[in-house]
Design a protein around this motif. Sequence first.
Motif, PDB file in Angstrom:
ATOM      1  N   UNK A  34      30.352  56.037  54.088  1.00  0.00           N
ATOM      2  CA  UNK A  34      28.871  55.487  54.317  1.00  0.00           C
ATOM      3  C   UNK A  34      28.005  55.491  53.181  1.00  0.00           C
ATOM      4  N   UNK A  35      28.235  54.615  52.222  1.00  0.00           N
ATOM      5  CA  UNK A  35      27.295  54.562  50.990  1.00  0.00           C
ATOM      6  C   UNK A  35      25.804  54.112  51.021  1.00  0.00           C
ATOM      7  N   UNK A  36      25.498  53.529  52.295  1.00  0.00           N
ATOM      8  CA  UNK A  36      24.037  53.158  52.499  1.00  0.00           C
ATOM      9  C   UNK A  36      23.327  54.008  53.657  1.00  0.00           C
ATOM     10  N   UNK A 415      22.571  63.021  44.014  1.00  0.00           N
ATOM     11  CA  UNK A 415      21.155  63.190  43.613  1.00  0.00           C
ATOM     12  C   UNK A 415      20.834  61.863  42.730  1.00  0.00           C
ATOM     13  N   UNK A 416      21.544  61.315  41.737  1.00  0.00           N
ATOM     14  CA  UNK A 416      21.560  59.881  40.847  1.00  0.00           C
ATOM     15  C   UNK A 416      21.177  58.941  42.044  1.00  0.00           C
ATOM     16  N   UNK A 417      21.886  58.639  42.865  1.00  0.00           N
ATOM     17  CA  UNK A 417      21.915  57.627  44.038  1.00  0.00           C
ATOM     18  C   UNK A 417      20.433  57.888  44.504  1.00  0.00           C
ATOM     19  N   UNK A 418      20.222  59.128  45.020  1.00  0.00           N
ATOM     20  CA  UNK A 418      18.849  59.187  45.678  1.00  0.00           C
ATOM     21  C   UNK A 418      17.466  58.915  44.658  1.00  0.00           C
ATOM     22  N   UNK A 419      17.995  59.054  43.449  1.00  0.00           N
ATOM     23  CA  UNK A 419      16.621  58.906  42.558  1.00  0.00           C
ATOM     24  C   UNK A 419      16.613  57.485  42.088  1.00  0.00           C
ATOM     25  N   UNK A 420      17.826  56.652  42.142  1.00  0.00           N
ATOM     26  CA  UNK A 420      17.712  55.317  42.160  1.00  0.00           C
ATOM     27  C   UNK A 420      17.226  54.611  43.238  1.00  0.00           C
ATOM     28  N   UNK A 421      17.185  55.214  44.486  1.00  0.00           N
ATOM     29  CA  UNK A 421      16.676  54.693  45.419  1.00  0.00           C
ATOM     30  C   UNK A 421      15.135  54.889  45.507  1.00  0.00           C
TER      31      UNK A 421
END
Length: 477
Positions: A34-36, A415-421
Amino acid sequence: MLSAKASCDSHGQDSFYFLGWEEYEKNPYHEVQNPVGIIQMGLAENQLSFDLLESWLGSNSDVLGLKRKGISVFRELALFQDYHGFPAFKNEMVDFMAKLRGYKVAFDPNNLVLTAGSTSANETLMFCLAEPGEAFLLPTPYYPGFDRDLKWRTGVEIVPIHCSSSNDFRITERALEEAYQQAEKLNLKVKGVLVTNPSNPLGSTMTKDELNLLIDFAVTKKVHVVSDEIYSGTVFDSPSFISLTEAVTERSIDETDIWNRIHIVYSLSKDLGLPGFRVGMIYSNNQTVVAAATKMSSFGLVSSQTQYLLSNMLSDKKFTSKYIEENQRRLKRRKEMLVAGLRGAGIGCLNSNAGLFCWVDMRHLLSSDTFEAEKELWKRIIFEVGLNISPGSSCHCSEPGWFRMCFANMSQETLKVAMRRIEAFVEFSSSTAAALDNCNHQRAAGRNSRRSSLPRWILPLSSYDDHEEADRTLTIH
C-alpha cells in the motif's frame, strides 16, 4: 445500567492524537502492498536498534529459553510471583538508571516500584498523591495521553502551565504562578507539578534553572513534583540530561522534607524500544508512597519471564554501554534526516537534543492564526499528504500551528517518502493557492473536476467522499 465511568467520554479518545491513529489504521502505508497509504508519524516508538537487541538474544539463547546455566527455570518463573518484583531485576534497573545519568546519582532498589509500563506508573502516582477533584499542574505542550493516564480513573484535574515559543517553551516563574492562581480560581487544590524530562513533545531536556525553579516552587507551595524521565536514555546531543534527583542532590536538600515529595517515573519502552514488554517503574523516597504503590502494582505486574530476561540483559554491562552509545548515535542521525527534509520544504523545527520526535513549526502554512485553521491543515496532511502527525492542540499548546512528528518508528526509506510528500505538498500549496480556492468553489461540480486540478501524488491518498466524511466527523473537542 452501566457505571458512570463506563458511560462517560472523559477518556480522551476523541483527541486528534487518537483520531489520527484511527485514520492511519484504516489505510496504513506499506512500501509494497500500500505505497499510497498513510505513514504513521504520530507514534513515539524506537525501532532503530532492534538489531542490537536481537543480536544479544541470539548470543544468549539460554536466557531466551528460560534457562540458567543450561537448566530450565520455567517452573520457577511460571509460579506466582510476589508483587514486589524480582530483586535481581530491580538491582539491575536502578544501576541502569544511574548509568544513564552518568552515575551522578544513586538509586535504592527498595524505593523502586515495578509497574506495567509508565502509563500505569503515572496513574498509580496520581492515586497516591491526590484525591479526586484535586489538581496537578502540567507545562504545555504535553503528551496527549496524560489526559487519559492522569485523569480518567483517578478523577484528578490537570491545570496547564502555559509556555510560549518566545523562549522555546521553557517553564517560567510567571507561568507557574499563573497556573497556580488559575487552579485557585477554579477552587482546585494543587497537589503537585508533573513534567516530562526530556520533554514529549518538544524533544528537549530541561535546564538546571528550570529544575531549580520547580524545586523552589515545590518548597514554597508544599507540593509534589513528578518527573517522567522515560526518554532519559534518548539524549543524543548537548546539553546533557539532568535528572530531577540530581538537581535536588546538588542543592544538599535531599535529606529535607522536599525529598519525600520528589518522584521519578521511568520505563524501558523508549530507551530500549520495548513498549510491548510493559516495563515501567516509580522511584520515590517517600516510604508511604512506595508501600501504597507497591500494593497497587498487583493490578498490573511485570511478568516473571520479562523480569528474568531483562535482568540478564541489563547485567551485561558491555552490551548496555554499546547499546546506549549506538542507539543515541542512530537517533541523532535520524533526527537530522527529518530536520533536513523539513528544511528543504521550508519548514522549521524547535531545536531539540532528545526523544523520538521533533516539534515542527507550520504556523506559516495556516490560513489564519487559529486552532480551526490548524485543524484544517491537520486534516489536509492526513487525507491529502498521507501523514499522521499530532497537532499542537492535542498537546494543549497555546499557539496554533505546531505539530509533533515522530521519526524513529519507521525505516529510513519510509522517512524519505514522508519528506518527499511534505515537500511536494508545500510546493503545491504555495504555487496553486488561487487554483485551490477556485476548486473549493466548484466542489458541487463533482468528483472528476476536483481530481483534474489536484497533483498526481495526492489523488490516490484521499477520495472526495472520504475527505467530506472527515469534515463531518473530525471536530475539535
